[in-house]
Write a protein that holds these residues in place. Structure first.
Motif, PDB file in Angstrom:
ATOM      1  N   GLY A  26       7.169  -2.389   7.700  1.00  0.00           N
ATOM      2  CA  GLY A  26       6.314  -1.400   7.059  1.00  0.00           C
ATOM      3  C   GLY A  26       4.876  -1.502   7.534  1.00  0.00           C
ATOM      4  O   GLY A  26       4.558  -2.282   8.432  1.00  0.00           O
ATOM      5  N   SER A  27       4.035  -0.703   6.921  1.00  0.00           N
ATOM      6  CA  SER A  27       2.620  -0.690   7.301  1.00  0.00           C
ATOM      7  C   SER A  27       1.754  -0.807   6.046  1.00  0.00           C
ATOM      8  O   SER A  27       2.090  -0.274   4.992  1.00  0.00           O
ATOM      9  CB  SER A  27       2.283   0.587   8.061  1.00  0.00           C
ATOM     10  N   ILE A  28       0.656  -1.527   6.211  1.00  0.00           N
ATOM     11  CA  ILE A  28      -0.292  -1.728   5.124  1.00  0.00           C
ATOM     12  C   ILE A  28      -1.674  -1.358   5.654  1.00  0.00           C
ATOM     13  O   ILE A  28      -2.090  -1.856   6.700  1.00  0.00           O
ATOM     14  CB  ILE A  28      -0.321  -3.193   4.654  1.00  0.00           C
ATOM     15  N   VAL A  43      -2.179  -2.682   9.304  1.00  0.00           N
ATOM     16  CA  VAL A  43      -1.287  -3.767   9.714  1.00  0.00           C
ATOM     17  C   VAL A  43       0.129  -3.199   9.738  1.00  0.00           C
ATOM     18  O   VAL A  43       0.639  -2.740   8.721  1.00  0.00           O
ATOM     19  CB  VAL A  43      -1.355  -4.958   8.737  1.00  0.00           C
ATOM     20  N   VAL A  44       0.742  -3.209  10.925  1.00  0.00           N
ATOM     21  CA  VAL A  44       2.115  -2.727  11.082  1.00  0.00           C
ATOM     22  C   VAL A  44       2.999  -3.943  11.347  1.00  0.00           C
ATOM     23  O   VAL A  44       2.732  -4.723  12.265  1.00  0.00           O
ATOM     24  CB  VAL A  44       2.225  -1.707  12.242  1.00  0.00           C
ATOM     25  N   ASP A  60       2.548   2.695   4.412  1.00  0.00           N
ATOM     26  CA  ASP A  60       3.489   2.530   3.302  1.00  0.00           C
ATOM     27  C   ASP A  60       2.795   1.978   2.058  1.00  0.00           C
ATOM     28  O   ASP A  60       3.224   2.221   0.944  1.00  0.00           O
ATOM     29  CB  ASP A  60       4.621   1.584   3.708  1.00  0.00           C
ATOM     30  N   CYS A  61       1.741   1.223   2.269  1.00  0.00           N
ATOM     31  CA  CYS A  61       0.983   0.626   1.179  1.00  0.00           C
ATOM     32  C   CYS A  61      -0.496   0.678   1.549  1.00  0.00           C
ATOM     33  O   CYS A  61      -0.855   0.440   2.704  1.00  0.00           O
ATOM     34  CB  CYS A  61       1.422  -0.827   0.972  1.00  0.00           C
ATOM     35  N   GLY A  93       1.467   2.739  -3.274  1.00  0.00           N
ATOM     36  CA  GLY A  93       2.615   2.746  -2.364  1.00  0.00           C
ATOM     37  C   GLY A  93       3.500   1.531  -2.592  1.00  0.00           C
ATOM     38  O   GLY A  93       3.615   1.024  -3.708  1.00  0.00           O
ATOM     39  N   ASP A  94       4.126   1.063  -1.528  1.00  0.00           N
ATOM     40  CA  ASP A  94       5.076  -0.046  -1.589  1.00  0.00           C
ATOM     41  C   ASP A  94       4.323  -1.376  -1.655  1.00  0.00           C
ATOM     42  O   ASP A  94       4.096  -2.029  -0.647  1.00  0.00           O
ATOM     43  CB  ASP A  94       5.995  -0.003  -0.371  1.00  0.00           C
TER      44      ASP A  94
END
Length: 125
Positions: A26-28, A43-44, A60-61, A93-94
């Motif tokens: 995911g990505s943040i 950050v991926v 995603d977050c 998000g996540d």
């Protein structure tokens, strides 16, 4: 002047692959406010492969807060969850991805890894 947040993200990007993040995908994005500006860090994570950029793209977050708070987190003087509970750091998000990233955050200054501490304590005299 030193920027602990930039140093943290630069070091994370240089790792390339982080075994502690092998379960994460995911990505943040971190939107960190300072001096009437906002720094963006994306950050991926793909099964431990980590890439960090300064993109302001979808994630995603998304964590939002001040860079001063995040500086304290990445220097081990504060904890992500404590900042979140105090509403110093907000998440959308996540948020489970934050749990993964917490694995690579530094501990308090002077802290020792539990396994290293145990090795030193059980050595024969």
């Amino acid at each position: 002047m030193s920027n602990p947040t930039a140093n943290f993200f630069d070091a994370l990007d240089r790792r390339g692959h982080e075994p502690l993040l092998e379960e994460a995908v995911g990505s943040i994005r971190f939107d960190l406010e300072h001096d009437h500006e906002v720094d963006h860090w994306l950050v991926v994570i793909r099964r431990g492969d980590v890439h960090v950029s300064r993109e302001e793209s979808e994630a995603d977050c998304v964590f939002t807060g001040s860079r001063a708070v995040f500086d304290r987190i990445v220097t081990g003087r504060s904890h992500v969850y404590a900042a979140w509970v105090r509403n110093e750091l907000r998440a959308e998000g996540d948020v489970r991805l934050g749990r993964f990233l917490q694995r690579v955050m530094p501990g308090p200054p002077g802290a020792h890894h539990p396994r290293e501490f145990a090795r030193r304590e059980i050595r024969p005299a």
